[in-house]
Design a protein around this motif. Structure first.
Motif, PDB file in Angstrom:
ATOM      1  N   GLN A  91       0.827  -1.202   0.000  1.00 43.93           N
ATOM      2  CA  GLN A  91       0.000   0.000   0.000  1.00 43.93           C
ATOM      3  C   GLN A  91       0.862   1.253   0.000  1.00 43.93           C
ATOM      4  O   GLN A  91       0.532   2.248  -0.603  1.00 43.93           O
ATOM      5  CB  GLN A  91      -0.908   0.005   1.228  1.00 43.93           C
ATOM      6  N   LEU A 105      -7.387   6.590  -5.136  1.00 44.32           N
ATOM      7  CA  LEU A 105      -6.624   5.516  -4.504  1.00 44.32           C
ATOM      8  C   LEU A 105      -6.966   4.136  -5.065  1.00 44.32           C
ATOM      9  O   LEU A 105      -6.083   3.339  -5.358  1.00 44.32           O
ATOM     10  CB  LEU A 105      -6.868   5.525  -2.992  1.00 44.32           C
ATOM     11  N   SER A 126      -5.527  -1.972   1.955  1.00 42.72           N
ATOM     12  CA  SER A 126      -5.666  -1.121   3.128  1.00 42.72           C
ATOM     13  C   SER A 126      -6.252   0.242   2.754  1.00 42.72           C
ATOM     14  O   SER A 126      -5.703   0.937   1.909  1.00 42.72           O
ATOM     15  CB  SER A 126      -4.291  -0.960   3.765  1.00 42.72           C
ATOM     16  N   GLY A 127      -7.371   0.599   3.376  1.00 43.42           N
ATOM     17  CA  GLY A 127      -7.941   1.938   3.188  1.00 43.42           C
ATOM     18  C   GLY A 127      -8.735   2.145   1.912  1.00 43.42           C
ATOM     19  O   GLY A 127      -9.147   3.257   1.640  1.00 43.42           O
ATOM     20  N   VAL A 128      -8.961   1.109   1.105  1.00 44.05           N
ATOM     21  CA  VAL A 128      -9.743   1.319  -0.116  1.00 44.05           C
ATOM     22  C   VAL A 128     -11.220   1.026   0.140  1.00 44.05           C
ATOM     23  O   VAL A 128     -11.564   0.315   1.068  1.00 44.05           O
ATOM     24  CB  VAL A 128      -9.223   0.497  -1.329  1.00 44.05           C
ATOM     25  N   ASP A 129     -12.088   1.593  -0.699  1.00 41.81           N
ATOM     26  CA  ASP A 129     -13.519   1.420  -0.486  1.00 41.81           C
ATOM     27  C   ASP A 129     -13.933  -0.024  -0.809  1.00 41.81           C
ATOM     28  O   ASP A 129     -13.221  -0.741  -1.508  1.00 41.81           O
ATOM     29  CB  ASP A 129     -14.302   2.416  -1.352  1.00 41.81           C
ATOM     30  N   PRO A 130     -15.098  -0.450  -0.285  1.00 37.09           N
ATOM     31  CA  PRO A 130     -15.472  -1.861  -0.434  1.00 37.09           C
ATOM     32  C   PRO A 130     -15.703  -2.312  -1.876  1.00 37.09           C
ATOM     33  O   PRO A 130     -15.413  -3.463  -2.197  1.00 37.09           O
ATOM     34  CB  PRO A 130     -16.754  -2.001   0.390  1.00 37.09           C
ATOM     35  N   ILE A 131     -16.162  -1.412  -2.743  1.00 41.97           N
ATOM     36  CA  ILE A 131     -16.363  -1.839  -4.139  1.00 41.97           C
ATOM     37  C   ILE A 131     -15.004  -2.133  -4.781  1.00 41.97           C
ATOM     38  O   ILE A 131     -14.796  -3.183  -5.397  1.00 41.97           O
ATOM     39  CB  ILE A 131     -17.132  -0.773  -4.965  1.00 41.97           C
ATOM     40  N   ARG A 141     -12.302  -2.877  -3.266  1.00 36.29           N
ATOM     41  CA  ARG A 141     -11.712  -4.034  -2.600  1.00 36.29           C
ATOM     42  C   ARG A 141     -12.197  -5.324  -3.264  1.00 36.29           C
ATOM     43  O   ARG A 141     -11.416  -6.242  -3.513  1.00 36.29           O
ATOM     44  CB  ARG A 141     -12.129  -4.018  -1.123  1.00 36.29           C
ATOM     45  N   ARG A 142     -13.470  -5.382  -3.581  1.00 30.11           N
ATOM     46  CA  ARG A 142     -13.987  -6.594  -4.231  1.00 30.11           C
ATOM     47  C   ARG A 142     -13.485  -6.717  -5.664  1.00 30.11           C
ATOM     48  O   ARG A 142     -13.172  -7.815  -6.127  1.00 30.11           O
ATOM     49  CB  ARG A 142     -15.509  -6.607  -4.179  1.00 30.11           C
TER      50      ARG A 142
END
Lengths: 244, 301
Positions: free
Chosen positions: A86, A140, A166-171, A173-174
């Motif tokens: 990250q 990010l 680390s620290g990324v939004d859930p969409i 992240r998926r």
């Protein structure tokens, strides 16, 4: 060593003075496997990854990565791996295209191959409009997806991902996990660390390091059932709370 | 205790905070939750007078943070996202320093920090720079508390911290609220919303929803389905194209699909089989805060 293993660690050990950071860990990661490398802060994960990347010599034991010995063939190991974290992965003041060319160039890709891969990668990520923008200006989530693709640009046998989400939004992240799964299906071996314990469930197998040793090493469901718990959180608490 | 009213912060062409409006009650543990770059730090820095709002007003206990910044500075404890104590002072010297600056003594408010500081006491002569991450964080919390602030503002205290230490930190915060102190804490870990009294979900500078975690999850108004199959990635591709799908994601070893209508699981299993997806098992899933957060992101996009 099983024929399909890309990482084989055998009693891998690292001491710093009288402190044993990694204590005789043995494990294998298969080709195309997503391996979750978990543990508390200070448990020895980073030291182990540094040894597997050819950046730190083991005190004892061996590790073979992509068919090369980390102790005697560190340079070949470095060429066989990709790495992303990250904190540091891309140059903020280079453009998207420049970053990809820079990394590909470092890994010795021929210009024609590199150009083709760069364009392919930019298209896959839907970054055509941003290809000549500075990476520092990207959101990010996009940066992290680009960093992952860039870590794969030289087609490494293994890629080490150090808290990539680390620290990324859930969409995002998926979407990121979709990219990881696709790379694994193409045969790239993935070793990943994360503080999001739900992400352990995306992994084929996991290990949990506690005080330099491997306190667990199996599929997520087998680790849970062995410990008689239902969630990864409980696995983590149970294993790491026993240490002082 | 804390009131944000239509607060705006811009950096050049970027709107970092877009008309943020919310209140935090006395003694409440309030979470600002969202990914990096959402605007959490900007909100906190405006609240603690380190940044000026471009528009709107913020008050702390009725005092405007711009006009009455001296009151605010005396009455907030702020822990920034990066470790900001003096690394070449010892543990005790740091604490002494912060007590002196605020015109108090360690003894006067020791009861507030006793429980946390006792864990640090064995290292009181160690330089702060030589502490482990967890210990640094405890010391920073003590230094932010030593002048008995009305409100404690903590910017991502649990980021990059392992699950065990995170759980310990949250239970410390929970015990602190029993002293009547108001706490605002930011985090990128959505599941930590469950540990707050109320939270504001933030993305892209916008507060998308403010509620308890129960209220947030209950406001998810779609049907959510979990689909397991022999080949999850093929299943995902097929489900994305399904006419009933609002969204489909890979989640852990399954596919999660949201729909606006009820589905017959058996029918979907057959449809999947016809598209070459074998071994499909379809079940209804309970949404969690991530599902609601993603939904809000789509609504605000």
């Amino acid at each position: 060593m099983t024929p399909t293993a890309t990482i084989v660690a055998d009693r891998l050990t690292r001491r710093f003075g009288s402190f044993t950071a990694v204590n005789a860990i043995s494990f294998e990661v298969r080709r195309g496997e997503i391996f979750g490398f978990l543990g508390a802060n200070g448990a020895g994960k980073t030291t182990a990854i540094k040894m597997m990347s050819g950046l730190l010599m083991p005190t004892e034991g061996t590790a073979m990565v992509g068919g090369f010995d980390v102790s005697t063939e560190a340079e070949q190991v470095k060429r066989s791996i990709g790495y992303m974290s990250q904190r540091f992965s891309l140059y903020a003041d280079l453009t998207v295209r420049e970053n990809i060319r820079f990394y590909g160039g470092i890994y010795g890709l021929k210009k024609a191959v590199l150009n083709e891969r760069a364009e392919h990668l930019i298209r896959d990520l839907g970054l055509d409009a941003e290809a000549d923008r500075l990476v520092g200006e990207l959101p990010l989530g996009m940066k992290q997806k680009l960093a992952f693709s860039t870590a794969l640009v030289h087609d490494p046998a293994v890629v080490f991902l150090d808290e990539p989400t680390s620290g990324v939004d859930p969409i995002t992240r998926r979407q990121f996990w979709e990219m990881i799964t696709a790379a694994a299906d193409r045969g790239t071996t993935i070793l990943i660390t994360t503080h999001y314990l739900d992400e352990a469930e995306y992994c084929h197998r996991i290990s949990v390091m506690v005080d330099g040793t491997m306190a667990a090493y199996d599929t997520p469901s087998a680790v849970k059932s062995t410990l008689g718990v239902h969630t990864m959180d409980e696995v983590f608490l149970k294993l790491t709370r026993t240490s002082p | 205790m804390i009131r944000f009213d239509q607060v705006v912060k811009r950096y050049g062409n970027t709107t970092a905070v877009d008309r943020a409006t919310f209140t935090v009650e006395r003694g409440e543990l309030f979470g600002l939750i969202g990914p990096d770059g959402a605007g959490k730090s900007s909100m906190m820095r405006m609240l603690v007078t380190l940044l000026l709002p471009d528009d709107g007003t913020i008050t702390l206990d009725g005092h405007d943070v711009v006009a009455d910044y001296r009151f605010v500075r005396r009455n907030v404890g702020y822990m920034p996202g990066t470790f900001s104590l003096y690394t070449d002072l010892t543990v005790e010297e740091n604490l002494q320093f912060f007590a002196n600056v605020f015109g108090t003594t360690i003894q006067e408010n020791y009861h507030l920090i006793a429980e946390i500081y006792e864990q640090l006491a064995p290292f009181k002569d160690r330089r702060a720079g030589a502490l482990s991450g967890g210990m640094k964080q405890k010391l920073a919390l003590c230094c932010a508390l030593i002048h008995r602030p009305l409100a404690l503002i903590l910017d991502e205290p649990t980021t990059g911290v392992d699950a065990v230490s995170r759980a310990e930190f949250w239970s410390m915060l929970r015990r602190l609220t029993t002293t009547g102190i108001t706490i605002v804490v930011s985090t990128p870990y959505l599941e930590e919303a469950a540990l707050c009294d109320r939270v504001g979900l933030i993305n892209d500078g916008r507060l998308m929803q403010i509620d308890t975690i129960g209220g947030i999850v209950a406001s998810y108004d779609h049907a959510l389905w979990r689909i397991d199959a022999d080949n999850t990635r093929t299943a995902l591709q097929v489900l994305r194209e399904h006419p009933a799908a609002r969204a489909a994601y890979l989640y852990r070893s399954s596919v999660m699909m949201s729909t606006d209508q009820e589905l017959d699981p058996e029918h979907l299993t057959h449809e999947l089989l016809r598209s070459g997806v074998t071994g499909a098992r379809v079940s209804r899933a309970q949404p969690d805060i991530e599902d609601r957060f993603m939904d809000l992101m789509l609504e605000h996009a």
